[in-house]
Design an enzyme around this catalytic site. Structure first.
Site, PDB file in Angstrom:
ATOM      1  N   SER A   1       0.833  -1.205   0.000  1.00 25.15           N
ATOM      2  CA  SER A   1       0.000   0.000   0.000  1.00 25.15           C
ATOM      3  C   SER A   1       0.870   1.257   0.000  1.00 25.15           C
ATOM      4  O   SER A   1       0.588   2.226  -0.700  1.00 25.15           O
ATOM      5  CB  SER A   1      -0.904   0.028   1.232  1.00 25.15           C
ATOM      6  OG  SER A   1      -1.841  -1.007   1.170  1.00 25.15           O
TER       7      SER A   1
ATOM      8  N   ARG B   1       1.330   4.079  -3.104  1.00 25.29           N
ATOM      9  CA  ARG B   1       1.064   5.501  -2.858  1.00 25.29           C
ATOM     10  C   ARG B   1       2.305   6.347  -3.123  1.00 25.29           C
ATOM     11  O   ARG B   1       2.223   7.444  -3.686  1.00 25.29           O
ATOM     12  CB  ARG B   1       0.574   5.696  -1.418  1.00 25.29           C
ATOM     13  CG  ARG B   1      -0.885   5.254  -1.243  1.00 25.29           C
ATOM     14  CD  ARG B   1      -1.170   4.895   0.202  1.00 25.29           C
ATOM     15  NE  ARG B   1      -2.584   4.626   0.442  1.00 25.29           N
ATOM     16  CZ  ARG B   1      -3.207   3.479   0.154  1.00 25.29           C
ATOM     17  NH1 ARG B   1      -2.546   2.497  -0.450  1.00 25.29           N
ATOM     18  NH2 ARG B   1      -4.489   3.317   0.443  1.00 25.29           N
TER      19      ARG B   1
ATOM     20  N   GLN C   1      -9.206   2.467  -0.403  1.00 27.23           N
ATOM     21  CA  GLN C   1      -8.997   2.775  -1.822  1.00 27.23           C
ATOM     22  C   GLN C   1      -9.997   3.829  -2.288  1.00 27.23           C
ATOM     23  O   GLN C   1      -9.664   4.725  -3.057  1.00 27.23           O
ATOM     24  CB  GLN C   1      -9.097   1.505  -2.656  1.00 27.23           C
ATOM     25  CG  GLN C   1      -7.947   0.551  -2.335  1.00 27.23           C
ATOM     26  CD  GLN C   1      -7.987  -0.730  -3.116  1.00 27.23           C
ATOM     27  OE1 GLN C   1      -8.793  -0.906  -4.020  1.00 27.23           O
ATOM     28  NE2 GLN C   1      -7.099  -1.651  -2.781  1.00 27.23           N
TER      29      GLN C   1
ATOM     30  N   ASP D   1      -7.488  -7.579   5.409  1.00 31.38           N
ATOM     31  CA  ASP D   1      -6.678  -8.432   4.521  1.00 31.38           C
ATOM     32  C   ASP D   1      -6.161  -9.680   5.235  1.00 31.38           C
ATOM     33  O   ASP D   1      -5.673 -10.613   4.590  1.00 31.38           O
ATOM     34  CB  ASP D   1      -5.487  -7.641   3.961  1.00 31.38           C
ATOM     35  CG  ASP D   1      -5.935  -6.655   2.887  1.00 31.38           C
ATOM     36  OD1 ASP D   1      -7.090  -6.739   2.435  1.00 31.38           O
ATOM     37  OD2 ASP D   1      -5.125  -5.794   2.516  1.00 31.38           O
TER      38      ASP D   1
ATOM     39  N   ARG E   1     -13.455 -14.384  -0.965  1.00 34.65           N
ATOM     40  CA  ARG E   1     -12.768 -15.077   0.134  1.00 34.65           C
ATOM     41  C   ARG E   1     -13.745 -15.693   1.129  1.00 34.65           C
ATOM     42  O   ARG E   1     -13.344 -16.517   1.944  1.00 34.65           O
ATOM     43  CB  ARG E   1     -11.795 -14.114   0.834  1.00 34.65           C
ATOM     44  CG  ARG E   1     -10.623 -13.735  -0.059  1.00 34.65           C
ATOM     45  CD  ARG E   1      -9.648 -12.779   0.598  1.00 34.65           C
ATOM     46  NE  ARG E   1      -8.576 -12.443  -0.326  1.00 34.65           N
ATOM     47  CZ  ARG E   1      -7.798 -11.379  -0.229  1.00 34.65           C
ATOM     48  NH1 ARG E   1      -7.964 -10.528   0.771  1.00 34.65           N
ATOM     49  NH2 ARG E   1      -6.851 -11.155  -1.114  1.00 34.65           N
TER      50      ARG E   1
ATOM     51  N   ARG F   1      -3.445 -14.142  -1.138  1.00 37.02           N
ATOM     52  CA  ARG F   1      -3.642 -14.372   0.302  1.00 37.02           C
ATOM     53  C   ARG F   1      -4.278 -15.735   0.577  1.00 37.02           C
ATOM     54  O   ARG F   1      -4.066 -16.324   1.634  1.00 37.02           O
ATOM     55  CB  ARG F   1      -4.457 -13.251   0.931  1.00 37.02           C
ATOM     56  CG  ARG F   1      -3.766 -11.897   0.793  1.00 37.02           C
ATOM     57  CD  ARG F   1      -4.227 -10.884   1.815  1.00 37.02           C
ATOM     58  NE  ARG F   1      -3.930  -9.534   1.361  1.00 37.02           N
ATOM     59  CZ  ARG F   1      -2.726  -8.960   1.370  1.00 37.02           C
ATOM     60  NH1 ARG F   1      -1.676  -9.640   1.818  1.00 37.02           N
ATOM     61  NH2 ARG F   1      -2.543  -7.733   0.934  1.00 37.02           N
TER      62      ARG F   1
END
Ligand code: S3P
Length: 444
Positions: A22, A26, A180, A331, A362, A404
């Site tokens: 992340s 950015r 986001q 996450d 998920r 993940r």
């Protein structure tokens, strides 16, 4: 690529998980519109960040990638850095092709905010996986700011029309708590007249706000009406920055859970990013009885960082995860589910419907794969329920093209009674290309 994971009797050693995705995304985007040269030390290199880098290069930003150095006769990437030659807020160039965001949701959503304020047209596209993910959550607020965006039934590709005049700041309570979405609006806010204000029902990761503040943007945050608000005001230029990217809490998370469930284990995790909006899993594991010591707390630029020592506890106990804790571990919920399979009692996760729109669904897909290893887990309308402890057994499972999911299944396989085959295991390259090697390095 398929991968066979063998059960282990213990793990030991220390590891610096790869750098934060992340923050790298950015830094790449914001460095590109800064007024001068920014230096990003230890950026993450993976499929997602490579896609982001490529987009900014297509927009005319020169990014030097000093990756490999000879150290003591060996090739090392510990000194890797991006040197980003920022073109200023209004210096990006018209891309000659569409901006291909790969499978990176953060790149597509944040870049949409940035592109909404440009004078030129752009098209943002991605893989089949990214084309399935919801984009209306960003196109709606960006349109309210005056952006012209065409989507395809709420999904990518996104066609963004050039803006002859500035956008207009809005005050926007977001329907979903999403960093986001918040970040897309704030980046568009750099090109908007007046104030841009975003309010969310649970505080999501605030890396964008921290970075904008460090670049000289007047930022404010407060809590009211059951929401966390972030406000930015216009600034004509962004100061360039230098930062060292911490290890990604979300990547370190796989080893935190491995240490909590594999007996006789002691692991040290180095330079872990400890932004409080991200550390829900650590709190959850402690509530379950895991022993985690925090050492050498420090700041890396605007972000808190620490080393963690984790050892296997004598049994974990089940907990309930909901509200703020769900948002702070969004996450990490797949790997948390793996810990829950080894905990005594019934673990309940609520308020996690967002898990349906990640790289895979998920709630349905991952839960089904974990079930194949013997876990007693069921999806619910907004989360899942796990009854434990359950002895796991080896099986053939599918990574579902979701980094993940594959990494969580690999950690579960460590405590199974027989080997596990993970199909499509190479999807870990989205955020953690060296995952299986790092895991093997901790096995005696
Ligand atoms: C991210 C925000 C979260 C997270 C994702 C990365 C970011 O997504 O799940 O992995 O970098 O801002 P949402 O904003 O969709 O919740």
């Amino acid at each position: 690529m398929d991968k066979i994971i063998h059960p282990v009797s213990k793990l030991s050693g220390q590891l610096r998980a790869p750098s934060d995705r992340s923050i790298t995304v950015r830094a790449t985007l914001l460095g590109g519109i800064a007024d001068g040269v920014s230096v990003v030390r230890m950026p993450l290199r993976c499929d997602d960040t490579d896609a982001c880098l490529d987009c900014m290069r297509r927009l005319g930003v020169e990014i030097e990638n000093l990756e490999l150095k000879m150290e003591n006769g060996e090739l090392s990437d510990t000194n890797s850095k991006f040197i980003i030659h920022g073109r200023g807020l209004h210096g990006l160039q018209t891309p000659s092709q569409s901006l291909f965001c790969g499978s990176s949701g953060a790149t597509m959503r944040l870049l949409s905010g940035l592109m909404s304020g440009q004078a030129f047209n752009s098209v943002l596209d991605g893989t089949a996986q990214l084309r399935k993910r919801p984009m209306r959550r960003i196109t709606e607020p960006l349109r309210l700011m005056g952006a012209e965006i065409d989507d395809v039934a709420g999904c990518a590709p996104l066609e963004i029309g050039g803006q002859p005049t500035p956008l207009t700041g809005i005050t926007y309570p977001t329907p979903v708590a999403s960093a986001q979405v918040k970040s897309a609006i704030l980046l568009a806010g750099l090109y908007a007249e007046g104030e841009t204000v975003v309010g969310e029902t649970a505080k999501t990761r605030d890396h964008t706000e921290r970075m904008l503040a460090a670049m000289g943007v007047p930022m404010e945050e407060w809590q009211s009406d059951g929401r966390y608000w972030a406000k930015m005001r216009f600034t004509p230029t962004l100061k360039p920055f230098e930062l060292t990217v911490p290890a990604d809490f979300s990547s370190a998370a796989f080893f935190m859970v491995a240490a909590a469930i594999v007996p006789n284990t002691t692991l040290t995790l180095l330079d872990v990013g400890m932004n409080p909006t991200r550390t829900g899993l650590l709190d959850a594991l402690r509530l379950m009885g895991a022993q985690i010591a925090i050492r050498n707390e420090r700041m890396e630029g605007a972000e808190p960082v620490t080393n963690l020592d984790i050892c296997a506890p004598h049994g974990l106990k089940a907990i309930e995860v909901q509200g703020e804790l769900t948002a702070r571990s969004i996450d990490e919920l797949p790997i948390f589910a793996v810990a829950a399979t080894q905990a005594h009692g019934t673990t309940l996760v609520r308020n996690a419907e967002e898990l349906r729109v990640k790289e895979s669904n998920r709630l349905e897909g991952f839960v089904a794969e974990l079930h194949k290893l013997g876990a007693n887990i069921q999806p619910t309308a907004d989360g899942f329920v796990v009854h434990g402890p359950t002895p796991l057994h080896g099986a053939t499972v599918d990574g579902l093209g979701d980094h993940r999911v594959a990494m969580s299944l690999a950690v579960a396989a460590l405590v199974a009674t027989s080997p596990t085959t993970i199909l499509g295991a190479d999807c870990v390259s989205k955020t953690y290309p060296g995952f299986y090697d790092d895991l093997a390095g901790l096995c005696p």
